[in-house]
Write a protein that holds these residues in place. Structure first.
Motif: not given
Length: 212
Positions: A39, A43, A46, A48-51, A206, A209-212
Motif C-alpha cells: 500500500n 501510493e 501508476e 495506485s488503482n491497479s489490481e 480479485n 482483494h476487492k479494492k477499498s
C-alpha cells in the motif's frame, strides 16, 4: 488500499503442523507487512488503482517483491487445511498422467521442496501450452505467474514458515504439510486453470482483494 485476507480456518486448528505462534508471526506479521509495504509503495504511482494481478505481473524490484509475496502467501493459506481433503478424479488422473502415480508425485514434490536452496517456494503449476502439470521452484518472492504458469499448489519454504515449530527440520515440516494439503482447493484451482488459463489467477486475486 489492499487488506490482509482472512484465513479460512482458525490459527489453532493445525495441530503439530503449525502452531498459533507461527500464525501470529507468519500471517499476522510477515503477511501483514507485505500488505502494508504494498500500500505504501503504490501510493502516488501508476499502480495506485491497479489490481493485484497487474502489479505482480508489471512491477519490478521492491514493489514486485511485496505484491508477489501478498499473492504467494494468499495462495499458500488456501493450499492447507486442518484436515487433508479429497482430490477430484480429474486432478488425480492428471497427477498420474504427468508423474506416474500419487506416490511418485509426493516423492518428487517433497524432494524438490526440500532441496530448494535458501528461501522460496515450491509450486505445482499448470502449463496451458503443454496441458501438463509441472513442479517448479522459485526463490525469494518470485512467482510462476510471471512466466505464464498457473499455480495449483504451493508450499512456503522460507524459514519463517516453519522454524518456530520445526526448527531447521524442513523435511519434517514438508511431510506434515503434505498431510494437510487442501486437495479440494487444489483440484478446483486445476479445474479453473484449464478453463480460464492465467485469468484464473486474476479472478482469484480479485476475489480476495476487492479494492477499498
Amino acid at each position: 488500499m489492499f487488506e490482509l485476507r482472512k484465513l479460512p480456518y482458525t490459527k489453532d486448528s493445525m495441530g503439530d503442523f503449525l502452531s498459533p505462534v507461527t500464525f501470529d508471526f507468519h500471517y499476522g506479521k510477515h503477511h501483514q507487512t507485505y500488505i502494508t509495504n504494498l500500500n505504501n509503495l503504490i501510493e502516488g504511482t501508476e499502480f495506485s488503482n491497479s489490481e493485484l494481478f497487474d502489479i505482480v505481473t508489471k512491477s519490478k524490484a521492491g514493489l514486485f517483491n511485496n505484491a508477489a509475496q501478498v499473492y504467494n502467501h494468499d495462495f499458500y493459506w488456501d493450499c492447507i487445511a486442518p484436515k487433508q481433503t479429497q482430490m477430484s478424479l480429474d486432478f488425480e488422473e492428471a497427477i498420474k498422467r504427468d508423474f506416474g502415480s500419487l506416490e511418485s508425485f509426493k516423492e518428487i514434490y517433497l524432494k524438490t521442496a526440500t532441496t530448494l536452496f535458501g528461501s522460496g517456494w515450491c509450486w505445482l503449476v499448470y502449463d496451458k501450452v503443454s496441458g501438463k502439470l509441472e513442479i517448479v521452484q522459485t526463490s525469494n518472492a518470485a512467482t510462476p505467474i510471471t512466466e505464464g504458469k498457473i499455480p495449483v499448489l504451493v508450499v512456503d519454504v522460507w524459514e519463517h514458515a516453519y522454524y518456530v515449530d520445526h526448527k531447521n527440520a524442513r523435511a519434517t515440516y514438508l511431510e506434515k504439510f503434505y498431510n494437510h494439503i487442501n486437495w479440494d482447493f487444489v483440484s478446483k484451482a486445476y479445474e479453473w486453470a484449464q478453463k480460464e488459463g492465467i485469468n484464473s489467477v486474476r479472478f482469484y486475486m480479485n476475489d480476495l482483494h476487492k479494492k477499498s
